[in-house]
Design an enzyme around this catalytic site. Structure first.
Site, short mmCIF file in Angstrom:
data_model
loop_
_atom_site.label_atom_id
_atom_site.label_comp_id
_atom_site.label_asym_id
_atom_site.label_seq_id
_atom_site.Cartn_x
_atom_site.Cartn_y
_atom_site.Cartn_z
N ASP A 94 -3.19 -33.87 31.37
CA ASP A 94 -1.63 -34.36 31.90
C ASP A 94 -0.47 -33.78 31.43
O ASP A 94 -0.44 -32.96 30.58
CB ASP A 94 -1.87 -35.93 31.16
CG ASP A 94 -1.97 -35.97 29.85
OD1 ASP A 94 -1.93 -34.90 29.22
OD2 ASP A 94 -1.83 -37.24 29.04
N TYR A 140 3.14 -32.72 29.88
CA TYR A 140 3.45 -32.43 28.56
C TYR A 140 4.37 -34.22 28.41
O TYR A 140 5.03 -34.51 29.16
CB TYR A 140 4.73 -31.73 28.44
CG TYR A 140 4.10 -30.26 28.29
CD1 TYR A 140 3.20 -29.94 27.23
CD2 TYR A 140 4.42 -29.19 29.04
CE1 TYR A 140 2.56 -28.57 27.49
CE2 TYR A 140 3.85 -28.09 29.25
CZ TYR A 140 3.06 -27.58 28.29
OH TYR A 140 2.57 -26.33 28.31
N PHE A 190 0.82 -26.35 32.41
CA PHE A 190 1.04 -25.57 31.16
C PHE A 190 2.61 -24.87 31.18
O PHE A 190 2.84 -24.41 30.50
CB PHE A 190 -0.03 -24.57 31.28
CG PHE A 190 -1.18 -24.85 30.92
CD1 PHE A 190 -1.55 -25.39 29.69
CD2 PHE A 190 -2.17 -24.94 31.89
CE1 PHE A 190 -3.03 -25.45 29.48
CE2 PHE A 190 -3.54 -25.45 31.86
CZ PHE A 190 -3.81 -25.90 30.36
N HIS A 237 -10.03 -25.05 25.82
CA HIS A 237 -8.61 -25.31 26.04
C HIS A 237 -7.71 -24.14 25.21
O HIS A 237 -8.17 -23.85 23.96
CB HIS A 237 -8.21 -26.47 25.56
CG HIS A 237 -6.97 -27.31 26.31
ND1 HIS A 237 -5.75 -26.86 25.66
CD2 HIS A 237 -6.94 -27.75 27.63
CE1 HIS A 237 -4.67 -27.38 26.25
NE2 HIS A 237 -5.49 -27.87 27.56
#
Length: 324
Positions: free
Chosen positions: A166, A168, A179, A289
């Site tokens: 999801d 930030y 990202f 991740h």
């Protein structure tokens, strides 16, 4: 006994002396008597004039002495007390999401996802977002940026899909690309780790000081989160509200209608989407991740970026220039 004229004059007025019954007529001659009468008349006239003057003289009013005057002092009056007027009530303007579909501008995606926008789950998603906005909850990214991943990378141009989770949850960080952060925002730690892996994997890559990945999006990298909105400071707050159904359909469309696309699935949540991807027609790359909590557990050293370009080159697809 009879009195003489001299004795009588010493006791009374000449008129009275002339008229008195006690006057001795033998003691005074007629001439002298007339002189006395004339003198009495003159005296009477003078007395009358004096009396009249007394009666008609002007009245003089004596006023009390005037007190010395002092200069007036500036008198400071207390401020006037007024009742403050009530502030004008303004209608609270809430940014609703009824026009969410219009935010998607890219033609190919708009056509391919048209049916999804008419389904009940999408209407429920819009209602949920409106309800959250009515509660004054801050939602990221800004509404205009929600579909940035699709608007910047058309369906026809997709070569690589990098799945995030999801957006930030920090103010001003999210802008619709997984990202990535807008220009001027501090580079997030996960992206710092991505830069570190790129530096080790791609010759000549130098980590930039910014975190904006729009160049990748324009080059064919679909930076897609599985959930496209989030509440301020609350991770996964919009999970299971309808976004996953839309992003799952996006993955299925790419898998079924395109070939030789590279899917980078980082973390367990992204790897759950692998079952929707046809591994015979596409390359699926899995790793931990890039978060600081898990990057050392498999992300560092995965060499996904070089593997991606090798696959694209073998598939006669133009490679991605990862330099920023």
């Amino acid at each position: 006994m009879k009195r003489t004229r001299d004795e009588f004059e010493q006791e009374g007025s000449p008129v009275e002396a002339a008229n008195t019954s006690f006057f001795d007529e033998d003691s005074i001659d007629e001439t002298h008597l007339n002189a006395l009468m004339d003198k009495a008349i003159e005296n009477t006239k003078e007395n009358n004039v004096k009396e009249n003057a007394k009666q008609h003289r002007p009245v003089v009013v004596r006023l009390p002495p005037r007190l010395p005057t002092t200069p007036k002092k500036n008198v400071v009056l207390p401020p006037k007390i007024t009742t403050p007027s009530q502030p004008e009530k303004r209608m609270k303007i809430v940014d609703n999401y009824n026009d969410l579909v219009d935010i998607l501008q890219e033609a190919t995606w708009k056509e391919m996802l048209g049916k999804e926008f008419t389904k009940p789950y999408f209407s429920e998603l819009v209602k949920y977002l409106n309800d959250e906005a009515e509660k004054n909850k801050k939602i990221y990214p800004a509404k205009s940026n929600i579909f940035n991943a699709l608007n910047l990378c058309s369906f026809d141009n997709v070569k690589v899909v990098i799945l995030g989770q999801d957006p930030y949850q920090t103010p001003r960080f999210a802008h619709g690309l997984s990202f990535s952060v807008p220009s001027g925002i501090q580079v997030p730690k996960s992206l710092i780790n991505i830069y570190k892996e790129l530096s080790d994997d791609i010759t000549g890559f130098v980590a930039p000081k910014h975190g904006t990945l729009t160049k990748w999006a324009s080059s064919g990298v679909l930076l897609l989160n599985t959930v496209l909105t989030v509440e301020d400071s609350v991770s996964n707050s919009h999970k299971d509200k309808g976004w996953e159904k839309l992003t799952d359909e996006i993955i299925r469309l790419i898998s079924s209608k395109k070939k030789n696309v590279v899917f980078m699935l980082w973390g367990r949540q992204s790897q759950d989407k692998a079952k929707m991807i046809d591994a015979k027609n596409h390359l699926i790359l899995k790793s931990a991740h890039p978060s600081p909590l898990s990057a050392s557990k498999g992300f560092f050293g995965c060499k996904h970026f070089s593997k991606c370009n090798e696959y694209l080159a073998k598939s006669n697809v133009e490679e991605i220039d990862w330099k920023l």
